[in-house]
Design an enzyme around this catalytic site. Structure first.
Site, PDB file in Angstrom:
ATOM      1  N   GLY A  61     -28.693  58.028  -1.810  1.00  0.00           N
ATOM      2  CA  GLY A  61     -28.898  59.247  -1.027  1.00  0.00           C
ATOM      3  C   GLY A  61     -29.195  58.913   0.422  1.00  0.00           C
ATOM      4  CB  CYS A  71     -28.729  52.756  -2.961  1.00  0.00           C
ATOM      5  SG  CYS A  71     -28.728  52.248  -1.232  1.00  0.00           S
ATOM      6  CE1 TYR A  72     -34.426  58.716  -0.751  1.00  0.00           C
ATOM      7  CE2 TYR A  72     -34.335  59.344  -3.068  1.00  0.00           C
ATOM      8  CZ  TYR A  72     -34.901  59.473  -1.809  1.00  0.00           C
ATOM      9  OH  TYR A  72     -35.944  60.348  -1.611  1.00  0.00           O
ATOM     10  CG  HIS A  96     -23.742  52.071  -2.979  1.00  0.00           C
ATOM     11  ND1 HIS A  96     -24.090  53.319  -3.449  1.00  0.00           N
ATOM     12  CD2 HIS A  96     -24.380  51.930  -1.795  1.00  0.00           C
ATOM     13  CE1 HIS A  96     -24.896  53.908  -2.579  1.00  0.00           C
ATOM     14  NE2 HIS A  96     -25.092  53.086  -1.569  1.00  0.00           N
ATOM     15  CD  GLU A 110     -21.955  53.761  -6.264  1.00  0.00           C
ATOM     16  OE1 GLU A 110     -22.429  54.417  -5.326  1.00  0.00           O
ATOM     17  OE2 GLU A 110     -22.589  52.857  -6.847  1.00  0.00           O
ATOM     18  CB  VAL A 135      -2.348  68.347 -10.762  1.00  0.00           C
ATOM     19  CG1 VAL A 135      -3.011  67.578 -11.901  1.00  0.00           C
ATOM     20  CG2 VAL A 135      -1.362  67.447 -10.031  1.00  0.00           C
ATOM     21  CG  ASP A 136      -6.391  71.095 -10.740  1.00  0.00           C
ATOM     22  OD1 ASP A 136      -6.286  69.935 -11.164  1.00  0.00           O
ATOM     23  OD2 ASP A 136      -6.969  71.379  -9.676  1.00  0.00           O
ATOM     24  CE  LYS A 182      -5.885  67.395  -8.405  1.00  0.00           C
ATOM     25  NZ  LYS A 182      -5.871  68.852  -8.299  1.00  0.00           N
TER      26      LYS A 182
END
Length: 525
Positions: free
Chosen positions: A59, A86-87, A181, A183, A238-239, A381
């Site tokens: 954050g 992290c945060y 991080h 990710e 797509v959706d 997505k």
């Protein structure tokens, strides 16, 4: 009975990092269901969700500030593993008796951390070794504050010269904190760390797979709507396309798709949608040609936001009229996806700003008492695309570049006219065709053509002409929040320009947009 694919679940508490959705997507990629909630959840909500583990995101705030966000105390009392990023690590350290200080030097970018003590989180995971055999990890840092004292029942797992507590752990309670991080792809072993936490430490099975998601969605649709009739606005995006295929598998002919041809689509797009969904897949489609109606409503309007609102309003009007013609329709289906749900929640808490308005089927006639079916609302997505492939939709359709909801209405600058749309459609088709031929289409994140309402002098044969200008736009981006203009080869750009000017009568000049985001947005309007 379908398998309970939500049985094992991770709760991610969002402290505002730009990477938080990426954390959730990574957990899903590991085959485990997760949800993203604001940091200020209640104990009752956490108990009700019953997570197998909790991740505290990064954050932008400082834990040293008096009113900065904190994890609910119950997070550390729930008896499940907790992973602070992290945060998230800093607030964990502070709340459990450690200490955090604002640092003079902000650490941002690549760093190498040295593993100094054994931990389940990183055991056997390394990028390199020190001279004396200690594991090293290549990671991505992004922090100002740092932990200066860890809680008394934690150990230091890894450190850097400027960050003494890069990883901390309480193995007994299964609490872990990392000051980087995991990710992001720059942390090379990040996915392995997340996998270690989610699959091994939290003991979550990989139940969240495309085939199982489809089975679950089909079962839930059938349970929700029974034998009732459902209506869906099919755009060919797509959706809505994946929503249509899921509903078709679940309820067959009880689904009616309304395809509104607003005259603002790409070249031959209407025909392609009707051929694929009507002829090939056998869906029940109502085709509504409405080009004149949309262009009449847009006549004389130059303001981009006003154009978006007009297109959204007219779409709803046309859709409503068609819906009223159908008998006994009880349900409206929408292609809402998980980021839309997160965005709405953020708006509700006042944490998001609208830069451009998005339009969807916003209003239905008051006399139509319809329920809402949203089979994609738990999915990101990239998951929607994988499900589309599993359902038999073509790769080229699912992975083509984003196209704005208002279509060419915001790619024709200023007033939208049929003449402009027709010219733009043909120019854009040439650009995309050449990108595919040169094997460049999948190397850029988004590419399109913009019609500029200015004329320019050109030479054709012995004569002069005074015709319109188009701009080519191609960008490279990971998250569409920031973007670089794509450095396409000059000979390629020259070939595209020549083809457009020679083949599209009415265009005399082609320019290339070299603006990044920021300061420019990706779309021109």
């Amino acid at each position: 009975m379908t398998e309970n694919i939500h049985k094992h679940r991770i709760l991610i508490l969002d402290f505002g990092s730009q990477y938080t959705q990426l954390v959730a997507r990574r957990v899903r990629e590991l085959g485990v269901y997760c949800e993203l909630w604001a940091w200020d959840v209640t104990e009752a909500q956490i108990r009700d969700f019953n997570p197998s583990g909790i991740i505290l995101s990064g954050g932008p705030e400082s834990t040293t500030e008096e009113n900065s966000p904190r994890a609910p105390q119950y997070v550390f009392e729930a008896g499940v593993p907790v992973f602070g990023v992290c945060y998230g690590m800093q607030t964990m350290a502070m709340q459990l008796g450690g200490h955090v200080e604002a640092s003079n030097e902000r650490e941002f970018g690549y760093a190498q951390v040295e593993v100094v003590n054994d931990s389940a989180l990183v055991r056997g995971i390394e990028d390199a070794l020190t001279a004396d055999g200690k594991p090293l990890l290549d990671v991505w840092m992004s922090h100002g504050d740092k932990v200066t004292a860890i809680p008394s029942d934690f150990i230091t797992v890894a450190s850097t010269e400027s960050c003494p507590f890069a990883i901390m752990a309480n193995e007994e309670k299964r609490f872990y904190g990392v000051q980087f991080h995991p990710e992001v792809t720059h942390t090379r072993q990040g996915m392995r760390m997340l996998e270690r936490f989610v699959r091994d430490i939290c003991q979550c099975e990989a139940l969240w797979t495309p085939a199982k998601i489809i089975d679950d969605a089909v079962a839930r649709i059938r349970e929700q709507v029974g034998d009732d009739k459902v209506i869906l606005g099919l755009s060919g995006g797509v959706d809505s396309s994946v929503t249509a295929m899921l509903l078709h598998r679940a309820i067959g002919k009880n689904l009616t798709c309304v395809f509104v041809d607003n005259g603002l689509l790409r070249l031959n797009e209407a025909e392609q949608v009707l051929d694929m969904f009507g002829d090939h897949f056998g869906l029940n489609i109502v085709h509504v040609p409405a080009e004149d109606r949309f262009l009449s409503a847009l006549a004389g309007e130059n303001d981009p936001e006003a154009k978006r609102k007009i297109i959204g309003r007219v779409f709803v009007e046309v859709f409503d009229e068609e819906a009223l013609k159908l008998e006994d329709v009880k349900w409206l289906a929408q292609g809402t996806i998980y980021p839309d749900v997160i965005e709405s929640a953020a708006s509700a808490t006042g944490k998001a700003h609208v830069i451009k308005s998005h339009h969807n089927v916003g209003g239905l006639p008051k006399e139509m008492k319809m329920g809402l079916v949203e089979p994609l609302k738990e999915l990101f997505k990239d998951e929607v695309r994988k499900i589309g492939l599993e359902l038999g939709l073509p790769y080229d359709m699912l992975y083509r570049h984003p196209f704005p909801g208002p279509g060419l209405g915001v790619r024709v600058l200023g007033e939208v006219k049929k003449e402009y749309c027709d010219l733009l459609r043909r120019a854009d088709a040439i650009f995309i065709e050449e990108l595919r031929k040169a094997d460049l289409y999948d190397k850029v994140s988004q590419a399109f053509t913009v019609f500029l309402p200015v004329r320019s002098v050109g030479v054709m044969g012995d004569g002069r002409k005074y015709d319109w200008v188009v701009s080519l736009r191609a960008v490279e981006t990971i998250d569409f929040m920031t973007a670089h203009w794509a450095h396409l080869p000059y000979d390629f750009l020259g070939r595209v320009s020549n083809r457009i000017i020679n083949e599209v009568n009415g265009i005399s000049r082609v320019v290339y947009d070299i603006s990044g985001k920021p300061p420019a947005t990706i779309e021109w309007e």
